[in-house]
Design a protein around this motif. Sequence first.
Motif: not given
Length: 461
Positions: A247-251, A283-288, A300-304, A313-320
Amino acid sequence: MSERVHPKYADSFIVCPADTREPIWHAMVPSVLRQRALANIQVIAERLQNPEYILTVVEKAKKQSRLFHWGGALFSNSFASVAQFYLYLTRCLSEQAWEEHAHKYLRLAAQSTHHYPLEKLGLFDGSSGFALILSAFSEHEPRYHETYNEVQEEIARQVLARRWKRRYSSVEASDYDVMSGVSGIVGYLTSLRSPSIHVEEAILKLLGYLIWLSDEDQPGRKNWFIAPEHLPLERYREEYPDGYLNVGLSHGIAGPLAALALAWKAGYRIPGQREAIERLSQWIVERQVQDEWGINWPTAIPLQMSHSPEQWRMLPSARAAWCYGAPGIASTLWLAGAALQDTSLHQIALQALETVLQRPIEQRNINSPTICHGVAGLLAICLRFAHVSQSQIVQKHISLLTEQILGACHSDLPLTVQDQESNGIFVDDPGFLTGAIGVALVLLAVCTSVEPQWNRALLIA
């Protein structure tokens, strides 16, 4: 405004007049803080004057980190990045004494390519990054024009000669990302003010690739999906055994979205591009994800989990940070909103950045003062938002973030500031993305009225 139509692609490739409307850049911190920042920049500039000293620091950094590298004419970690620093320093402070160092280090970078040729095209690992630095020099120095034109023509030739889609396997992040892939190359090529026909052809080809990447060839499987065999780190294979959607900007996918939006702003528009910007933004807005302060995004979002909102929506947040998390994604959504003239994307982007700033510092998970995964990257993004929005929260935090960076600077360190690579690992990195040069450039952007054109390397403007 009249449109200019590329002759080879008259039916599909329209080069519109670029949208050059930008607010006037200005200093964003009070005088006392500005003087502190400039004093620290002065120390960094004095210590970087001697190439032998830099190489001594580089050898120390190599012992401190297994990830650190230096050499050639790479954008972030070479004498080219030192040249860029001195050039921006000269323009910001109008002190010609620094200019000779800019040209000296550019010569050293160019000479190094005889031993370490730029075999790749990427922004941070190849010729596009060196060309971006060359472009800044050539704007005011006619002696660089011939070399610069040769470099950009060679990049275009290589882009046109290469097959970008993988035929028998999923993509790797380095195929499309900001660091090594198509997003970074597009970011560079679309920054050119007077591109040749070959460059425009190269942009067309790369935009077509990004439009393809934004969609799916197989129902339910995005074309930017990274299969397990292409995950960059072993620990990722343990965490994402079936692969993931970065989901990130760098990769991650935010990079292609930023590249498509910046191309649109520069006037490069082909069929399917607007739809790709819309598709990726949605897609990005919906994955917040949500926490007690507001919105963020996972790394990132695991395939499963990719087809289950209840799970992602239960995934942990990335660093800021710039590389992952809300700051980099907010910047990308703002660019997409400008391309689409969609104020709702601007609102989400601003909300996301303000959420970051309202979190306690220890909850942001950016302990390093540097750009990539640290405070300087957050500050660089906040500077952009401060110039294009009316957010009082962002305005207020410009000084607070500057204070935080200066609090990490100490004169007894080789370059006054270290990268905190991970917990307990500190590196005396001279470079741009994770080092002292990047910190100094961001501080200059805070303290002066010269727009940081090097922001293009981060795809935030």
